[in-house]
Design an enzyme around this catalytic site. Structure first.
Site, PDB file in Angstrom:
ATOM      1  N   TYR A 146     -39.343 -11.069 -53.732  1.00  3.82           N
ATOM      2  CA  TYR A 146     -38.430 -12.202 -53.540  1.00  3.82           C
ATOM      3  C   TYR A 146     -37.115 -11.666 -52.981  1.00  3.82           C
ATOM      4  O   TYR A 146     -36.594 -10.673 -53.483  1.00  3.82           O
ATOM      5  CB  TYR A 146     -38.188 -12.906 -54.873  1.00  3.82           C
ATOM      6  CG  TYR A 146     -37.212 -14.074 -54.804  1.00  3.82           C
ATOM      7  CD1 TYR A 146     -37.550 -15.242 -54.117  1.00  3.82           C
ATOM      8  CD2 TYR A 146     -35.973 -14.008 -55.432  1.00  3.82           C
ATOM      9  CE1 TYR A 146     -36.664 -16.312 -54.064  1.00  3.82           C
ATOM     10  CE2 TYR A 146     -35.083 -15.079 -55.387  1.00  3.82           C
ATOM     11  CZ  TYR A 146     -35.440 -16.231 -54.704  1.00  3.82           C
ATOM     12  OH  TYR A 146     -34.562 -17.295 -54.654  1.00  3.82           O
ATOM     13  N   ASP A 241     -34.055  -4.104 -50.629  1.00  2.00           N
ATOM     14  CA  ASP A 241     -33.432  -5.173 -51.402  1.00  2.00           C
ATOM     15  C   ASP A 241     -33.237  -4.658 -52.823  1.00  2.00           C
ATOM     16  O   ASP A 241     -34.173  -4.638 -53.623  1.00  2.00           O
ATOM     17  CB  ASP A 241     -34.296  -6.437 -51.379  1.00  2.00           C
ATOM     18  CG  ASP A 241     -33.634  -7.584 -52.153  1.00  2.00           C
ATOM     19  OD1 ASP A 241     -32.655  -7.313 -52.880  1.00  2.00           O
ATOM     20  OD2 ASP A 241     -34.100  -8.726 -52.019  1.00  2.00           O
ATOM     21  N   LYS A 274     -26.478  -9.172 -58.359  1.00  2.95           N
ATOM     22  CA  LYS A 274     -26.660  -9.081 -59.818  1.00  2.95           C
ATOM     23  C   LYS A 274     -25.654  -8.133 -60.503  1.00  2.95           C
ATOM     24  O   LYS A 274     -24.526  -8.536 -60.718  1.00  2.95           O
ATOM     25  CB  LYS A 274     -28.129  -8.785 -60.131  1.00  2.95           C
ATOM     26  CG  LYS A 274     -28.996  -9.971 -59.621  1.00  2.95           C
ATOM     27  CD  LYS A 274     -30.388 -10.046 -60.127  1.00  2.95           C
ATOM     28  CE  LYS A 274     -30.995 -11.398 -59.775  1.00  2.95           C
ATOM     29  NZ  LYS A 274     -32.076 -11.412 -58.825  1.00  2.95           N
TER      30      LYS A 274
HETATM   31  C1  LIG Z   1     -32.221 -12.324 -57.545  1.00  5.82           C
HETATM   32  C2  LIG Z   1     -32.710 -11.712 -56.307  1.00  5.82           C
HETATM   33  C3  LIG Z   1     -32.312 -12.192 -55.049  1.00  5.82           C
HETATM   34  C4  LIG Z   1     -31.509 -13.439 -54.863  1.00  5.82           C
HETATM   35  O1  LIG Z   1     -30.255 -13.361 -55.447  1.00  5.82           O
HETATM   36  P1  LIG Z   1     -29.470 -14.723 -55.783  1.00  5.82           P
HETATM   37  O2  LIG Z   1     -28.131 -14.248 -56.222  1.00  5.82           O
HETATM   38  O3  LIG Z   1     -30.274 -15.393 -56.862  1.00  5.82           O
HETATM   39  O4  LIG Z   1     -29.426 -15.533 -54.555  1.00  5.82           O
HETATM   40  C5  LIG Z   1     -32.699 -11.481 -53.932  1.00  5.82           C
HETATM   41  N1  LIG Z   1     -33.456 -10.380 -54.043  1.00  5.82           N
HETATM   42  C6  LIG Z   1     -33.885  -9.908 -55.226  1.00  5.82           C
HETATM   43  C7  LIG Z   1     -34.700  -8.667 -55.284  1.00  5.82           C
HETATM   44  C8  LIG Z   1     -33.536 -10.567 -56.394  1.00  5.82           C
HETATM   45  O5  LIG Z   1     -33.997 -10.109 -57.570  1.00  5.82           O
END
Ligand SMILES: *Cc1c(COP(=O)(O)O)cnc(C)c1O
Length: 436
Positions: A146, A241, A274
């Site tokens: 994701y 990511d 995060k």
């Molecule tokens: C949470 C997450 C996102 C999206 O971040 P948001 O602040 O919720 O938009 C993107 N990539 C990864 C790997 C994530 O865990």
């Protein structure tokens, strides 16, 4: 609290009248596991209290950011001080420079970063940057990873390698996902085939190195190594990511974990979020100078944000990053996380329940299987009825894990060995009922 009234239920009914599904992010709705979402009133350290004043040991940590636990005194102080100076100026501040310097010190694969407000925004901007820097349109992502909800990333695999993906959300036109190629995680043969077919037109390959959006699945070292080699060979930018992994699996993120096995390993672009906001809306993306100079106002790739680098959010993020650099922080966090996974595994096995788990730093996952899955289709073979029974058993026992079998879990510095022992004891009772 008045006895007999379920305030969570009352609030959920009220919420559903004015907010779609009663929530502002779908997984909070408990749709996968059933039951009523807990409305959280307050949190402190490793605990959260719901609207009925029921206490939970929190293993979600706001889906990752709360690595220090809730209400850490140094972070609270930084946020309070910053709020008194002003909420937002729409002009540069020293704290943005400090946070950028701090991030670059911890993740030396980047020379520059741009601060934004959410992981979605960071991933979306990273793709635009990769496309702008390479002059190419196509991108690779992997099933089960994701990267936020930008249009081009809401895609599932098409019918074959020569065909591109299909949108997984209504409202995403086929034209928008026609450049996105979705491959199976950890499948080297498929990766090689995709590059052989399309390599010269692929702008970037985006990957969650330790995938936390299909529970907890590591990209194998040979797979990451091959991603790196193929990206270099074809002039494709490798995008890590690290929104979830960064400053969570290790101080230097997943890239530092892979660099232990692949000497000199670096991604080209890193996406963060995060933990760097410590619970405030803050995210970032960064790369080497030559790539970052394509961004406006230096270059032709446009990207902007009214609240980007917000002064209260940067204060929260900086205070968090300073705490996690203290000596022994990650050693202790890793030890506690392993203690949890080992304890759960022993308790399940003692009741004859199939169970396995894995962790890195303060991030963990577990499965009702005998062996760890390597990709999304295997994760999704989980018996969801059994997972839901485990979830609700834990929740009723005051242990809050993610309400979906495809989400990772998080331990914070505030969790004590006693919290973990209490968690394992609750889980043991649930495993007893699962073994029947
Ligand atoms: C949470 C997450 C996102 C999206 O971040 P948001 O602040 O919720 O938009 C993107 N990539 C990864 C790997 C994530 O865990």
């Amino acid at each position: 609290m008045t006895q007999n009234i379920d305030h969570n239920h009352t609030l959920f009914e009220r919420a559903k009248r004015v907010i779609p599904g009663g929530v502002n992010s779908p997984v909070r709705a408990f749709k996968a596991v059933g039951g009523t979402p807990r409305f959280i009133q307050r949190a402190q350290g490793a605990y959260m209290w719901d609207a009925n004043d029921q206490r939970y040991i929190d293993y979600i940590g706001s889906w990752g950011p709360m690595i220090l636990g809730h209400g850490h005194p140094a972070v609270l102080k930084a946020v309070q001080d910053a709020a008194l100076e002003g909420f937002s100026f729409g002009a540069p501040t020293e704290r943005e420079v400090e946070l950028a310097e701090e991030i670059l010190k911890l993740m030396p694969s980047m020379d520059m970063v741009r601060l934004v407000s959410s992981g979605t925004e960071a991933a979306m901007s990273a793709i635009r940057l990769a496309r702008g820097a390479t002059g190419r349109s196509k991108l690779i992502k992997f099933e089960g990873c994701y990267h936020g909800h930008a249009d081009a990333l809401l895609v599932k695999a098409g019918s074959g390698l020569a065909t591109f993906g299909n949108a997984t959300s209504a409202g995403v036109p086929p034209e928008v996902v026609q450049h996105t190629l979705v491959l199976e995680y950890n499948h080297i043969g498929q990766l090689e085939e995709a590059f052989a077919l399309h390599g010269d037109s692929i702008a970037c390959l985006m990957i969650e190195p330790i995938a936390g959006n299909m529970n907890f699945v590591r990209a194998s070292v040979p797979f990451v190594k091959r991603c790196r080699e193929l990206c270099t060979q074809y002039g494709t930018l490798l995008v890590f990511d690290e929104v979830m992994n960064g400053f969570r699996v290790a101080l230097g993120g997943a890239q530092s974990v892979y660099a232990r096995d692949i000497p000199g390993f670096e991604p080209d672009i890193t996406v963060m979020g995060k933990v760097i906001g410590g619970g405030m809306p803050l995210a970032a993306f960064g790369a080497k100078r030559a790539v970052m100079e394509h961004l406006a106002p230096l270059g032709a790739v446009y990207q902007a944000g009214t609240l980007s680098g917000n002064p209260v959010a940067t204060a929260c993020g900086l205070a968090t990053l300073r705490e996690i650099q203290k000596p022994g922080f990650f050693e202790d966090l890793s030890r506690k996380t392993r203690l949890l996974v080992d304890g759960l595994t022993r308790a399940a096995h003692s009741e004859g329940v199939s169970f396995c788990g894995d962790s890195e730093g303060g991030m963990f996952g577990f499965f009702l299987f005998d062996v760890l899955p390597q990709n999304y289709p295997t994760v999704m073979k989980t018996d969801s009825a059994r997972f839901n029974q485990l979830f609700h058993g834990l929740l009723d026992g005051g242990v809050y894990i993610a309400p979906a079998l495809y989400e990772a879990g998080f331990v914070s510095a505030a969790h004590t060995d006693d919290d973990i022992a209490a968690t394992v004891a609750v889980a043991h009772q649930v495993f007893k009922s699962l073994s029947k």
